[in-house]
Design an enzyme around this catalytic site. Structure first.
Site, PDB file in Angstrom:
ATOM      1  N   MET A 145       0.907  -1.347  -0.090  1.00 12.76           N
ATOM      2  CA  MET A 145       0.039   0.011   0.093  1.00 12.76           C
ATOM      3  C   MET A 145       0.950   1.178   0.072  1.00 12.76           C
ATOM      4  O   MET A 145       0.384   2.215  -0.479  1.00 12.76           O
ATOM      5  CB  MET A 145      -0.905   0.030   1.287  1.00 12.76           C
ATOM      6  CG  MET A 145      -0.434   0.209   2.451  1.00 12.76           C
ATOM      7  SD  MET A 145      -1.315   0.160   3.952  1.00 12.76           S
ATOM      8  CE  MET A 145      -0.323   0.187   5.411  1.00 12.76           C
ATOM      9  N   CYS A 158       9.048   3.385   0.582  1.00 15.20           N
ATOM     10  CA  CYS A 158       8.222   4.080  -0.374  1.00 15.20           C
ATOM     11  C   CYS A 158       8.745   3.967  -1.784  1.00 15.20           C
ATOM     12  O   CYS A 158       8.129   3.638  -2.695  1.00 15.20           O
ATOM     13  CB  CYS A 158       7.556   5.113  -0.016  1.00 15.20           C
ATOM     14  SG  CYS A 158       6.533   4.961   1.503  1.00 15.20           S
TER      15      CYS A 158
END
Length: 292
Positions: A145, A158
């Site tokens: 996610m 990320c």
């Protein structure tokens, strides 16, 4: 599109009324608000038809532990011929030994560091020579996610996941003319289930990072700020779900369904909703909710 499936007809839900005036002409308008009695569509039931497994083969990377380890065992139980790529096979890792202990002719562990081209080429040759008549396959990448939304103090993670998302999208476009499907699985928080972090590992990384920082950076941020962020990372060690089955089920569906989804979102509703807000609404709104 951000949608929801109501558990009861809207007309039968108890609601609240909000009335407000139009300042220009004095007209009053009324809005009816209903409680959040719904289930987000992000929770899929995977009801599509499934292709029979038969003698299908699959190469799984990262099988020493975590999702890869669980997935290798699960797919083997479903009848797949599994090539389990393990980073630590040549060092006799515990996960490798457990997979080898199954002593199955349908599960073979192979040494595989995906960052070493020679090991990748060797495994490709092993798979190719093991299959009598290789057919068009599928590519299933596990992202996160956090490949769709950023998070403070997690920038290196990320960056890699955003890169995985972009690579998978490009590969999907490029493979489409060849009949090869490419899917992405974006798990939520499964840190507790995968042992991604440990207090010892986090502290060792933090100490090394602080010791190697240039003096000007240390002065700009300060030790207090750095220690606060390290403490935040420590809180992640036991967070999230301990059940990896939603991820395993998503990958299995992506491998076997006649019409697999482009993206899968095995995550709880908090993270699903947050991801929808951060990817579908203007940045000013999501910043106001989650940052300011």
């Amino acid at each position: 599109m951000l949608t929801a499936r109501l558990s009861r007809p809207l007309s039968k839900l108890p609601g609240k009324t909000l009335s407000f005036p139009n300042r220009e002409n004095g007209t009053r308008y009324t809005l009816q608000f209903y409680p959040a009695s719904f289930v987000p569509v992000g929770h899929r039931t995977y009801a599509d038809a499934v292709n029979p497994v038969g003698s299908k083969a699959v190469l799984v990377t990262g099988c020493d532990s975590g999702f890869g380890f669980s997935l290798a065992k699960h797919l083997h139980s479903k009848g797949f011929l599994v090539f389990a790529g393990c980073l630590m096979k040549d060092k006799g890792d515990v996960g490798v030994k457990e997979l080898d202990s199954l002593k199955s002719d349908r599960l073979r562990t192979v040494q595989l560091n995906v960052c070493k081209s020679e090991e990748v080429e060797k495994v490709v040759e092993i798979v190719r020579t093991s299959l009598e008549d290789p057919e068009k396959g599928r590519v299933i990448n596990i992202s996160s996610m956090l490949g769709r939304m950023a998070n403070p103090a997690r920038s290196p993670y990320c960056i890699t996941k955003f890169g995985m998302e972009a690579f998978s999208d490009c590969l999907r476009y490029e493979m489409h003319p060849l009949g090869v499907k490419v899917c992405v699985v974006e798990p939520g928080n499964f840190i507790a289930a995968t042992s991604l972090y440990s207090p010892e590992r986090i502290q060792a990384i933090a100490d090394k990072m602080w010791n190697e920082l240039p003096e000007v950076v240390r002065k700009d941020y300060g030790k207090k700020y750095f220690d606060e962020k390290t403490a935040t990372m420590h809180t992640y060690c036991n967070s999230g779900s301990t059940d990896t089955s939603p991820v395993i089920d998503a990958v299995t569906h992506a491998l076997t369904a006649a019409k697999p989804y482009t993206r899968y979102h095995p995550m709880d509703y908090y993270w699903w909703l947050r991801m929808q807000i951060m990817t579908h609404l203007p940045g000013a709104i999501s910043d106001r909710i989650y940052i300011h």
